[in-house]
Design an enzyme around this catalytic site. Sequence first.
Site, PDB file in Angstrom:
ATOM      1  N   THR A  13       0.814  -1.221   0.000  1.00 10.68           N
ATOM      2  CA  THR A  13       0.000   0.000   0.000  1.00 10.68           C
ATOM      3  C   THR A  13       0.847   1.270   0.000  1.00 10.68           C
ATOM      4  OG1 THR A  13      -1.708  -1.165   1.214  1.00 10.68           O
ATOM      5  CG2 THR A  13      -1.789   1.221   1.334  1.00 10.68           C
ATOM      6  N   ASP A  57       2.078  -7.120  -4.046  1.00  7.66           N
ATOM      7  CA  ASP A  57       1.279  -7.182  -2.833  1.00  7.66           C
ATOM      8  C   ASP A  57       2.032  -8.169  -1.940  1.00  7.66           C
ATOM      9  OD1 ASP A  57      -1.853  -6.754  -1.893  1.00  7.66           O
ATOM     10  OD2 ASP A  57      -0.913  -8.559  -1.061  1.00  7.66           O
ATOM     11  N   SER A  58       2.091  -7.906  -0.643  1.00  5.81           N
ATOM     12  CA  SER A  58       2.985  -8.745   0.164  1.00  5.81           C
ATOM     13  C   SER A  58       2.471 -10.168   0.300  1.00  5.81           C
ATOM     14  CB  SER A  58       3.269  -8.115   1.518  1.00  5.81           C
ATOM     15  OG  SER A  58       2.171  -8.212   2.358  1.00  5.81           O
ATOM     16  N   SER A  59       1.221 -10.421  -0.088  1.00  5.48           N
ATOM     17  CA  SER A  59       0.761 -11.820  -0.068  1.00  5.48           C
ATOM     18  C   SER A  59       1.464 -12.622  -1.163  1.00  5.48           C
ATOM     19  CB  SER A  59      -0.762 -11.897  -0.219  1.00  5.48           C
ATOM     20  OG  SER A  59      -1.175 -11.106  -1.309  1.00  5.48           O
ATOM     21  N   THR A  89       2.083  -4.550   4.286  1.00  2.00           N
ATOM     22  CA  THR A  89       2.013  -4.845   5.723  1.00  2.00           C
ATOM     23  C   THR A  89       1.564  -6.272   6.029  1.00  2.00           C
ATOM     24  OG1 THR A  89      -0.238  -3.998   5.845  1.00  2.00           O
ATOM     25  CG2 THR A  89       1.541  -2.454   6.340  1.00  2.00           C
ATOM     26  N   GLN A 274      -1.480 -20.325  20.909  1.00  2.00           N
ATOM     27  CA  GLN A 274      -2.484 -19.488  20.244  1.00  2.00           C
ATOM     28  C   GLN A 274      -2.605 -18.124  20.926  1.00  2.00           C
ATOM     29  OE1 GLN A 274      -6.144 -21.753  19.978  1.00  2.00           O
ATOM     30  NE2 GLN A 274      -5.100 -23.447  18.980  1.00  2.00           N
ATOM     31  N   CYS A 275      -2.063 -18.033  22.139  1.00  2.00           N
ATOM     32  CA  CYS A 275      -2.112 -16.734  22.834  1.00  2.00           C
ATOM     33  C   CYS A 275      -1.086 -15.812  22.196  1.00  2.00           C
ATOM     34  CB  CYS A 275      -1.757 -16.899  24.304  1.00  2.00           C
ATOM     35  SG  CYS A 275      -2.943 -17.882  25.190  1.00  2.00           S
TER      36      CYS A 275
HETATM   37  N1  ASP Z   1      -2.257  -6.021   0.867  1.00  2.00           N
HETATM   38  C1  ASP Z   1      -1.239  -5.030   1.169  1.00  2.00           C
HETATM   39  C2  ASP Z   1       0.091  -5.737   1.229  1.00  2.00           C
HETATM   40  O1  ASP Z   1       0.397  -6.349   2.198  1.00  2.00           O
HETATM   41  C3  ASP Z   1      -1.570  -4.320   2.426  1.00  2.00           C
HETATM   42  C4  ASP Z   1      -0.599  -3.241   2.830  1.00  2.00           C
HETATM   43  O2  ASP Z   1       0.424  -2.985   2.269  1.00  2.00           O
HETATM   44  O3  ASP Z   1      -0.902  -2.599   3.844  1.00  2.00           O
HETATM   45  O4  ASP Z   1       0.834  -5.683   0.271  1.00  2.00           O
END
Ligand code: ASP
EC number: 3.5.1.1
Length: 338
Positions: A13, A57-59, A89, A274-275
């Site tokens: 982003t 995109d970081s995914s 992010t 999981q905590c």
């Molecule tokens: N989907 C975006 C990413 O991780 C979200 C971001 O950058 O905040 O690339």
Amino acid sequence: MKRKVLLIYTGGTIGMEKDYETGSLRAFDFGNIFEKMPEMKLMECEVFVHPFAKPLDSSDMGPEEWKIIAHYIQKNYDQYDGFLVLHGTDTMSYTASALSFMLKGLKKPVILTGSQLPIGDLRTDAKENLLTSLYYASLYENDEAVIQEVAIYFEYKLLRGNRTLKYSAEYFDAYASPNYPILGQSGVHLNIIKENLHRDDSDVEFHVDDHISEDVLFWRIFPGMQLSHFKEIPTMKVLILQVFGSGTIFSSEKTRETLQEIRNNGTEIVVVSQCISGGISFGKYENSNIFSKIGAISGKDMTAESAITKAMHLIDNPNYQGSFADHFSKSLCGEISE
Ligand code: ASP
């Protein structure tokens, strides 16, 4: 002397702006960042920009991209005083954790940041994140880098990268480091908490160990989960189980049988909680004894992101002689409390 910072822009982003005609977000040419943010020219450091040819995109970031970043840092290590990685992010904590394990003998700052709103948005958090990160990436004292580790700077806080997790998709304050104190905070003054910083005391010269295995699986245990599904999946080298509280799981005979069978197939089992804060403590409750019995490894207070990337780095890594369990349980770069 002006310190030199290499800014590696990977996507996310932070590098977007709104197309006011269509209303949608689009990536802008990061090579033009100095026109977009003339404030950068006022910084005391010199900034050199290296944008990814295709911002991601970081995914879409994973082992291949971690290696590209690590090798790019290695190639430029001697020419620059610090490195700033701009990153989406969503998976930034994974990349920060992976880099922390891959960059051996690091003596210079590697800061990651991103933003919740695009840099071209009126209310953006990108500018502060970017400018303050540059400050941290160029901070030297007596000719020595103050930060000598991989850190995430976000919304006024500097955090150890391999201790972080993204916990909010909404708030600017999107990252937490629940089991390790902050490294620094920016307010009216930009401060650093020196006693919290990591130092690599070994004599290892800086280099990249880019070993990453993808033969790792992560399962979250839930009440009512059918463990028989484990038998349907092919054998993996490391299975990370995210279990309840301080390390408990349902106590049926079937649980013991299934987990033992997985172990007998040569799979390492790592247990994380999981905590979000606190960690695993085998033996505290009867329902954790199963893990000691089958020789599972305690992930103690590690984040899931850190446990996954550490397992990926260590398993079958020829540079780590000896048992996976021994290496996993020790702190490589401040990711686990010993
Ligand atoms: N989907 C975006 C990413 O991780 C979200 C971001 O950058 O905040 O690339």
